[in-house]
Design an enzyme around this catalytic site. Structure first.
Site, short mmCIF file in Angstrom:
data_model
loop_
_atom_site.label_atom_id
_atom_site.label_comp_id
_atom_site.label_asym_id
_atom_site.label_seq_id
_atom_site.Cartn_x
_atom_site.Cartn_y
_atom_site.Cartn_z
N ARG A 1 -13.94 3.78 -6.60
CA ARG A 1 -14.31 2.37 -6.47
C ARG A 1 -13.45 1.50 -7.37
O ARG A 1 -13.74 1.31 -8.55
CB ARG A 1 -15.78 2.20 -6.83
CG ARG A 1 -16.31 0.78 -6.80
CD ARG A 1 -16.31 0.16 -5.45
NE ARG A 1 -17.26 0.83 -4.57
CZ ARG A 1 -17.24 0.68 -3.25
NH1 ARG A 1 -16.33 -0.08 -2.66
NH2 ARG A 1 -18.12 1.32 -2.51
N GLN A 13 -15.76 4.82 7.59
CA GLN A 13 -15.35 3.51 7.03
C GLN A 13 -14.03 3.67 6.28
O GLN A 13 -13.88 4.54 5.43
CB GLN A 13 -16.46 3.02 6.09
CG GLN A 13 -16.09 1.96 5.08
CD GLN A 13 -16.41 0.53 5.53
OE1 GLN A 13 -16.66 0.30 6.72
NE2 GLN A 13 -16.35 -0.38 4.58
N ARG A 34 -7.98 7.82 2.02
CA ARG A 34 -8.40 7.54 0.65
C ARG A 34 -9.26 8.65 0.05
O ARG A 34 -9.53 8.63 -1.15
CB ARG A 34 -9.17 6.19 0.57
CG ARG A 34 -10.47 6.17 1.34
CD ARG A 34 -11.20 4.87 1.13
NE ARG A 34 -12.46 4.83 1.85
CZ ARG A 34 -13.43 3.94 1.60
NH1 ARG A 34 -13.28 3.05 0.65
NH2 ARG A 34 -14.54 3.95 2.31
N HIS A 90 -6.27 -1.86 -0.15
CA HIS A 90 -7.56 -2.49 -0.47
C HIS A 90 -7.62 -2.84 -1.97
O HIS A 90 -8.49 -2.40 -2.70
CB HIS A 90 -8.66 -1.52 -0.09
CG HIS A 90 -10.04 -2.10 0.02
ND1 HIS A 90 -10.65 -2.74 -1.03
CD2 HIS A 90 -10.91 -2.12 1.04
CE1 HIS A 90 -11.85 -3.11 -0.64
NE2 HIS A 90 -12.04 -2.77 0.60
N ASP A 125 -16.47 -11.80 2.97
CA ASP A 125 -15.88 -10.60 3.59
C ASP A 125 -15.15 -11.08 4.85
O ASP A 125 -15.71 -11.06 5.94
CB ASP A 125 -16.98 -9.60 3.93
CG ASP A 125 -16.44 -8.23 4.31
OD1 ASP A 125 -17.23 -7.29 4.42
OD2 ASP A 125 -15.21 -8.13 4.51
N GLU A 167 -6.55 -8.03 0.21
CA GLU A 167 -5.98 -6.80 0.76
C GLU A 167 -4.93 -7.09 1.81
O GLU A 167 -5.23 -7.71 2.84
CB GLU A 167 -7.14 -5.99 1.38
CG GLU A 167 -8.36 -5.85 0.47
CD GLU A 167 -9.63 -5.48 1.21
OE1 GLU A 167 -10.72 -5.90 0.79
OE2 GLU A 167 -9.52 -4.80 2.26
O1 TA6 Z 1 -12.46 -4.75 2.68
C1 TA6 Z 1 -13.73 -5.27 2.73
C2 TA6 Z 1 -14.69 -4.18 3.17
O2 TA6 Z 1 -14.37 -3.73 4.44
C3 TA6 Z 1 -16.12 -4.69 3.06
O3 TA6 Z 1 -16.72 -4.81 4.32
C4 TA6 Z 1 -16.82 -3.69 2.15
O4 TA6 Z 1 -17.49 -2.74 2.84
C5 TA6 Z 1 -15.65 -3.13 1.36
O5 TA6 Z 1 -14.60 -3.06 2.27
C6 TA6 Z 1 -15.88 -1.84 0.64
O6 TA6 Z 1 -15.94 -0.78 1.50
P1 TA6 Z 1 -16.27 0.70 0.91
O7 TA6 Z 1 -16.25 1.60 2.10
O8 TA6 Z 1 -15.20 1.03 -0.08
O9 TA6 Z 1 -17.63 0.60 0.24
#
Ligand code: TA6
Length: 315
Positions: A69, A87, A92, A168, A213, A272
């Site tokens: 994080r 996601q 990563r 990111h 966001d 990002e």
């Molecule tokens: O880049 C923004 C985003 O897509 C947000 O929607 C939020 O979820 C963030 O990334 C963090 O994502 P993560 O999967 O690292 O918790």
């Protein structure tokens, strides 16, 4: 006191948190960067005063399969929930290797490392494509941080593949309510808080007073993040990355994230460099390149100089 051996070694391979392999880059004037092979994840970038420029949560877990994080997670082959994969894709939370034989790629930096990711059998189940993802992380002579991704389609079955992508980046800021972002004025964006609804940004620099966001489409190649309190401006230059995402979870979302402190939203902002609006498609043998260059300069250098018209003229 003269710098001892390791203090100024340009590239040092060593162990980091939880014994994870990392590489430390050092630049003669004092700036440094740290990259974990886990995720090819930059977790630190300091200036020549030793000040940390990236945000990493005090609750970050350096424990696979959880992504770290903070710092600069690399989102590939999918940004966010723009697709059927997990996601932000899987790059990563994979272990990358040091690329000992990268194709020629000139640089005037001595402080750089080449990393490479190729698909595992497990990945091929999820995303049935063969690729080579090379990432070079380099520290420039002035302490600038450069990330260059080269993704090649190596499918032997003639199939093309498409992907979305993001660096990111979590910038460390003194106080989010005192930060301005210049370069995204009047642009269209997809609002992730409104079911990706498309809207147009107002005409002034962005300021922050609640969760944000947004995915800005077709941005200029230069974006500035002005931190008045620290009298510091981050200049983000990007190439091959048409879009930009701006994210801050603010207080409520912060409380829902186990690897993020409740008040840490006050000291970070994600801006990002990304490809989201129009995915990249590569035929076998084709290669895509996406480059990010980050600089941290004294604010007096920048404020107001990044009026979109000027940016477009200069870029
Ligand atoms: O880049 C923004 C985003 O897509 C947000 O929607 C939020 O979820 C963030 O990334 C963090 O994502 P993560 O999967 O690292 O918790």
């Amino acid at each position: 006191m003269a710098a001892s051996g390791s203090e100024r070694v340009a590239v040092e391979k060593c162990k980091g948190i939880n014994g994870l392999d990392k590489v430390v880059l050092r630049e003669p004037r004092g700036s440094t960067a740290e990259v974990y092979l886990y995720g090819a994840h930059v977790t630190s970038w300091t200036n020549d005063h030793g000040e940390e420029l990236l945000f990493v949560s005090s609750k970050a877990m350096f424990k696979p399969p959880k992504a770290i994080r903070g710092g600069i997670p690399v989102c590939f082959p999918q940004f966010g929930s723009h697709g059927s994969l997990e996601q932000h894709g899987f790059a990563r939370n994979r272990f990358w290797s040091i690329d000992t034989d990268p194709p020629p790629f000139p640089t005037n930096s001595k402080s750089f490392i080449d990393l490479i990711l190729k698909p595992s059998e497990e990945d091929m189940q999820k995303w049935p494509h063969s690729y080579e993802f090379r990432l070079r992380v380099a520290l420039g002579t002035g302490g600038d941080l450069m990330l260059t991704s080269r993704i090649r389609n190596t499918n032997a079955d003639g199939k093309p593949f498409s992907f979305t992508f993001a660096y990111h980046t979590y910038f460390s800021v003194s106080d989010i309510s005192e930060v301005r972002v210049e370069g995204l004025e009047t642009l269209d964006y997809l609002d992730n808080l409104q079911n990706k609804e498309r809207s147009t940004e107002q005409g002034d620099a962005l300021t922050f007073e609640s969760e944000v966001d947004k995915i800005y489409l077709g941005t200029p190649t230069k974006i500035a993040i002005l931190d008045h309190e620290k009298k510091r401006t981050f200049v983000l230059r990007k190439d091959g990355l048409p879009d930009a995402v701006v994210w801050n979870p603010w207080d409520k979302k912060a409380k829902t994230m186990a690897d993020f402190g409740d008040d840490e939203y006050k000291h970070m902002l994600c801006v990002e460099a990304a490809v989201v609006g129009k995915p990249i498609t590569l035929k076998p043998g084709e290669e895509w390149k996406g480059r990010l260059e980050l600089s941290a300069v004294p604010s007096s250098y920048c404020s107001g100089q990044l009026d979109p018209q000027k940016v477009l003229q200069n870029s």
